[in-house]
Structures are given as structure tokens and as C-alpha cells.
Motif scaffolding. Structure first.
Motif, PDB file in Angstrom:
ATOM      1  N   TYR A 192       0.806  -1.248   0.075  1.00 36.81           N
ATOM      2  CA  TYR A 192       0.075  -0.007   0.068  1.00 36.81           C
ATOM      3  C   TYR A 192       0.814   1.455  -0.074  1.00 36.81           C
ATOM      4  O   TYR A 192       0.639   2.313  -0.548  1.00 36.81           O
ATOM      5  N   ASN A 196       0.886   4.093  -2.739  1.00 33.99           N
ATOM      6  CA  ASN A 196       0.607   5.529  -2.513  1.00 33.99           C
ATOM      7  C   ASN A 196       1.926   6.488  -2.907  1.00 33.99           C
ATOM      8  O   ASN A 196       1.557   7.611  -3.376  1.00 33.99           O
ATOM      9  N   TRP A 232      -5.507  -2.620   5.526  1.00 29.32           N
ATOM     10  CA  TRP A 232      -4.721  -2.364   4.222  1.00 29.32           C
ATOM     11  C   TRP A 232      -5.467  -2.484   3.278  1.00 29.32           C
ATOM     12  O   TRP A 232      -5.336  -1.815   2.339  1.00 29.32           O
ATOM     13  N   ARG A 234      -8.765  -2.283   2.509  1.00 30.13           N
ATOM     14  CA  ARG A 234      -9.694  -1.175   2.554  1.00 30.13           C
ATOM     15  C   ARG A 234      -8.903  -0.013   2.097  1.00 30.13           C
ATOM     16  O   ARG A 234      -9.596   0.795   1.148  1.00 30.13           O
ATOM     17  N   LYS A 235      -7.864   0.140   2.517  1.00 32.56           N
ATOM     18  CA  LYS A 235      -7.065   1.379   2.020  1.00 32.56           C
ATOM     19  C   LYS A 235      -6.603   1.114   0.544  1.00 32.56           C
ATOM     20  O   LYS A 235      -6.619   2.147  -0.170  1.00 32.56           O
TER      21      LYS A 235
END
Length: 258
Positions: A192, A196, A232, A234-235
Motif C-alpha cells: 500500500y 501511495n 490495508w 480497505r485502503k
């Protein structure tokens, strides 16, 4: 039939209420909402068996929290007579586990003042700073840890440092560090954070690819790990949605020239 309806009437509503509260808090797969809402007593029961009961294993931390609070009081009392680095380190870890990051950082700082040669104490203080959202404050501690061992904590320290660089606008340094981190660490946290970072760096196609890798990892994990790593995932879904929204073409304004 009416007799059975009378028996199930209050319990069905109670089960649905429990299931909906759990669904809103844990956010499992979306189809469960329809199972609960339209399935009434039976649907809620199926959801509780499939999702709520397995989650009870995650409540161990809640019960452990009671023991930690008791231990905190004991260690705080011990520090009055013996303000040693070991006592401050234990107190810091207890506070960190309780997510009281400000107190944890203060305790680790006291431990470092008493003995500044433990790389673990610097690492834990960095984690407390990250818990407070203080990325800049975590960088010096993480740099010290990574300088001692690039692979520290199975590359997690380097991954956290790379993310801290990215969050503070030091994209070049983050990118250099991610060359190794992304190659050797495949944790959901790393996947993640790297996706990002790529988004922040404007590399949207690469960011989408790594966000998809994160979501694909869910299929390879055992059920209990899927639950543990759910935040994580979900992110990752939110990031992928953000990337897709940014890529969507903007509709032409009325009256605009072709």
C-alpha cells in the motif's frame, strides 16, 4: 407458522442489529449487507457464523489491554525507585500497544537518555512518532535503525522510512529506498505505501499496478490473515478508486469548442 414467527420475532431483530453494527464497523464484502437486510433472522445468523464468530479471535487484544493497564501502573511505580532504561523501554512498549503514542514516545526518549545504544528503542520511538502522524520526527530514528541494518525487522524499518520520506515530500530519497524495499518486502503495508508513493510521484499507472497487487494478495492469504490485514485492503480499494476517478475523462463543458 405464526407460532414460529412469534418465537423468532424479537431475536431476529436483535441478530440483525448485531450483524449490522459489526458490518458497519468491520466493513467486510458489500454483499453481506443484502444478506443481513433481506435475509432477516436467517441471513443475520449466517453472517454472524461466517464473519462475527471468527472475528472474536481479534478481541484478544482487548482483553490483553486490561492486563497492560495493570502492568503500566506497576512499571510506573517501579520507575520511581529505579528509573532504568529497561523500565522506561517496557513502559514505552506498553503505551505503544495501548496506542497512547505520545506517552510511549516520552518513555522511549527517557530510555534513550539513560542508554542510547539500543537500536530497538529508536525503532519503537519512531513507531510512536508515526502513530502521532509525525513523519518528520520519525525520520532521524528510522535513519539510525536502517543505517545499522537495512533489512531490520524484515525490511519494515526501511519501508517505514521510505514512506516517511514520501510523506514529507522527499520523493527522490523515498524512490531510492523503495528500489530495495519493494523488491524484498511483500507485506500489505509495504504494497500500500509503495502504491501511495507512486501516486504522490505522479506515476498513476504504476500506482494502480501495485494497488492491484495489494488486492490480489488477499486471495493468497488464509482467512484469519485476511481479517487481520483488512484495514490495508480497505485502503488499497480506496486508493484504486481514487486513481480510477483521477483517470476518468472530464466531460466537455456545454458550449465548449470542439
Amino acid at each position: 407458522m405464526f407460532g414460529l414467527s412469534h418465537l423468532f420475532y424479537p431475536w431476529g431483530l436483535i441478530l440483525q442489529g448485531i450483524a449490522l453494527i459489526h458490518f458497519l464497523r468491520r466493513r467486510p464484502e458489500g454483499y453481506w449487507f443484502y444478506v443481513i437486510f433481506f435475509g432477516s433472522f436467517l441471513g443475520a445468523g449466517v453472517y454472524i457464523v461466517a464473519e462475527v464468530l471468527p472475528d472474536l479471535g481479534l478481541l484478544r487484544g482487548v482483553f490483553q489491554g486490561f492486563g497492560r493497564k495493570s502492568r503500566i501502573h506497576i512499571v510506573e511505580t517501579q520507575i520511581l525507585d529505579n528509573p532504568s532504561a529497561a523500565n522506561y523501554e517496557e513502559l514505552g512498549e506498553l503505551y505503544k500497544d495501548q496506542k497512547e503514542f505520545a506517552k510511549a514516545r516520552e518513555a522511549f526518549t527517557s530510555a534513550i537518555a539513560a542508554r542510547s545504544d539500543s537500536v530497538y528503542t529508536f525503532y519503537y520511538r519512531a513507531q510512536a512518532s508515526l502513530g502521532l502522524g509525525d513523519f518528520a520526527g520519525a525520520i532521524p530514528d528510522l535513519e539510525r535503525v536502517v543505517a545499522s541494518d537495512l533489512k531490520f525487522d524484515y525490511w519494515r524499518a526501511a519501508g517505514l522510512l521510505a514512506d516517511a520520506y514520501a510523506q514529507t515530500g522527499q520523493l527522490e530519497r523515498a524512490g531510492q529506498l523503495y528500489v530495495d524495499v519493494a523488491q524484498f518486502s511483500t507485506t500489505t503495508e509495504t504494497l500500500y505505501n509503495y502504491a501511495n508513493f507512486l501516486k504522490i510521484a505522479g506515476r498513476t499507472d504504476a500506482a494502480r499496478e501495485w494497488a492491484e497487487k495489494l488486492l490480489a494478495k488477499k486471495r493468497t492469504l488464509p482467512r484469519y490473515m485476511q481479517r487481520y490485514e483488512r484495514p490495508w485492503f480497505r485502503k488499497g480499494k480506496a486508493l484504486l478508486k481514487e486513481l480510477d476517478t483521477a483517470k476518468a475523462p472530464v466531460a466537455a463543458q456545454p458550449g465548449a469548442q470542439s
